[in-house]
Design an enzyme around this catalytic site. Sequence first.
Site, PDB file in Angstrom:
ATOM      1  N   HIS A  72       2.442  10.481  -0.422  1.00 12.76           N
ATOM      2  CA  HIS A  72       3.011   9.390   0.364  1.00 12.76           C
ATOM      3  C   HIS A  72       2.681   8.047  -0.274  1.00 12.76           C
ATOM      4  O   HIS A  72       1.575   7.832  -0.760  1.00 12.76           O
ATOM      5  CB  HIS A  72       2.444   9.415   1.786  1.00 12.76           C
ATOM      6  CG  HIS A  72       3.004  10.515   2.625  1.00 12.76           C
ATOM      7  ND1 HIS A  72       2.782  10.606   3.973  1.00 12.76           N
ATOM      8  CD2 HIS A  72       3.778  11.585   2.308  1.00 12.76           C
ATOM      9  CE1 HIS A  72       3.391  11.666   4.452  1.00 12.76           C
ATOM     10  NE2 HIS A  72       3.999  12.279   3.452  1.00 12.76           N
ATOM     11  N   TYR A 195       2.483   5.800  12.965  1.00  7.34           N
ATOM     12  CA  TYR A 195       1.448   5.467  13.938  1.00  7.34           C
ATOM     13  C   TYR A 195       2.106   4.597  15.004  1.00  7.34           C
ATOM     14  O   TYR A 195       2.502   3.457  14.714  1.00  7.34           O
ATOM     15  CB  TYR A 195       0.306   4.705  13.273  1.00  7.34           C
ATOM     16  CG  TYR A 195      -0.559   5.543  12.349  1.00  7.34           C
ATOM     17  CD1 TYR A 195      -1.785   6.026  12.781  1.00  7.34           C
ATOM     18  CD2 TYR A 195      -0.155   5.823  11.047  1.00  7.34           C
ATOM     19  CE1 TYR A 195      -2.601   6.774  11.936  1.00  7.34           C
ATOM     20  CE2 TYR A 195      -0.948   6.578  10.200  1.00  7.34           C
ATOM     21  CZ  TYR A 195      -2.171   7.050  10.653  1.00  7.34           C
ATOM     22  OH  TYR A 195      -2.962   7.799   9.817  1.00  7.34           O
ATOM     23  N   PRO A 287     -10.279  10.157  14.341  1.00  4.66           N
ATOM     24  CA  PRO A 287      -9.318  10.594  13.312  1.00  4.66           C
ATOM     25  C   PRO A 287      -8.238   9.579  12.973  1.00  4.66           C
ATOM     26  O   PRO A 287      -7.464   9.820  12.043  1.00  4.66           O
ATOM     27  CB  PRO A 287      -8.704  11.854  13.938  1.00  4.66           C
ATOM     28  CG  PRO A 287      -8.842  11.647  15.417  1.00  4.66           C
ATOM     29  CD  PRO A 287     -10.130  10.907  15.602  1.00  4.66           C
ATOM     30  N   LYS A 291     -10.341   9.583   7.824  1.00  2.48           N
ATOM     31  CA  LYS A 291     -11.444   9.418   6.888  1.00  2.48           C
ATOM     32  C   LYS A 291     -12.456  10.568   6.878  1.00  2.48           C
ATOM     33  O   LYS A 291     -13.299  10.634   5.979  1.00  2.48           O
ATOM     34  CB  LYS A 291     -12.201   8.114   7.196  1.00  2.48           C
ATOM     35  CG  LYS A 291     -11.386   6.868   6.946  1.00  2.48           C
ATOM     36  CD  LYS A 291     -10.948   6.797   5.496  1.00  2.48           C
ATOM     37  CE  LYS A 291      -9.894   5.744   5.266  1.00  2.48           C
ATOM     38  NZ  LYS A 291      -9.226   5.912   3.984  1.00  2.48           N
ATOM     39  N   TYR A 379      -6.918   2.321   3.826  1.00  4.84           N
ATOM     40  CA  TYR A 379      -6.265   3.589   4.143  1.00  4.84           C
ATOM     41  C   TYR A 379      -6.210   4.513   2.926  1.00  4.84           C
ATOM     42  O   TYR A 379      -6.493   5.706   3.024  1.00  4.84           O
ATOM     43  CB  TYR A 379      -4.862   3.324   4.671  1.00  4.84           C
ATOM     44  CG  TYR A 379      -4.228   4.529   5.318  1.00  4.84           C
ATOM     45  CD1 TYR A 379      -4.465   4.833   6.656  1.00  4.84           C
ATOM     46  CD2 TYR A 379      -3.363   5.367   4.607  1.00  4.84           C
ATOM     47  CE1 TYR A 379      -3.888   5.936   7.259  1.00  4.84           C
ATOM     48  CE2 TYR A 379      -2.777   6.471   5.201  1.00  4.84           C
ATOM     49  CZ  TYR A 379      -3.047   6.757   6.518  1.00  4.84           C
ATOM     50  OH  TYR A 379      -2.476   7.854   7.112  1.00  4.84           O
TER      51      TYR A 379
END
Length: 385
Positions: A72, A195, A287, A291, A379
């Site tokens: 991604h 998200y 979550p 990580k 991220y």
Amino acid sequence: MRTQVAIVGGGPAGLLLSQLLHRRGIASVVLESRDRRYVEQRQRAGMLEQGTTDVLRESGAGERLDREGLVHHGLELRFGGAGHRIPLTEMTGRTVTVYAQTEIVKDLVALRLADGGDVRFEAEVLEIDASAPSVTFRHEGRVETLDCDYVAGCDGFHGVSRPAVPGIRTFARDYPFAWLGILADVPPSTDELIYAHSDRGFALHSLRSPKVSRLYLQVAPDEDLGAWSDARIWDELAARFATGDGWRLREGPITDRAVTPMRSFVAEPMRHDRLFLAGDAAHIVPPTGAKGLNLAVSDVTVLARALAERYETGSERLLDDYSATCLRRVWRAEHFSYWMTTLLHADPEADEFARRLQRSHLEYVTSSEAAATTLAENYVGLPLA
């Protein structure tokens, strides 16, 4: 029995450490309390930082990852009926890869056994001695003691390793919500993770493969899973992902579901004498920031390098620095995970002032290149120590 490194726990952290040590000519024995079938089928998320995929390739476990992993280059923050893409690779030069932790474990088990590794399933650890290092365990009806130079505690939050560290300090935060996660036999409705924030609560659309979707709903910590029919789950997901441009959520048979509580946890130090903690034995993250697995990989990478230096040169410098080195990254990841969690979830205790601040923060992150870059950098993962 004797080995150089006794590894307590046969999850991804323990298995990867064993493989990394093997590549450096260091012997180890892995002791796992569960049977192999359970370990290889335990469902966990799998969003891998580029540093994690690099380490897996270095260990020899990258063949199927490279073939089946979904790379991604961005993610979407969705709120107010609209999506906002964060171009991860454009901002950082790095990528993330979706590849389930379940598959990583399968790859590592097969690799260790093919290389003649000593991985003992259904081995219950009874005692750890960190000073004259040894591990006493029960396996196949016999109690045995494994003498070693060092012990690596990779046995998770509920394992026996952390209690073996005297005077350990712990820091924790529980969140007023949990995740209801599902696996569904339906092609993902998105090419990159979504998200989503709404007044109804948070939702996440992830991917498991081109034919399997992984989705999550924010629920109460004491949520009754039995109250959630398939139809109710899909209706609630559709409501939280709704946009004004006609985007539609694909539905399919749900094959797995579970409610997972959310908490942050750190234990310090991550070392006592010749016992070293790694992964969930030392820290837990919510979550939202993806990580957990990546921190475990970072821990064992640092530990493998430190042990290699010890055996190759006799220096214990990196071993002495192990806890401090790992904790710098742990606390950065803890903050990022906390930040993502509070940014995106609907706090049931928040007043209207707090909700307006949260919406303003979302708008800032998606309109400011500097703010979006901060999200992207954390991220995709900071470089390994």
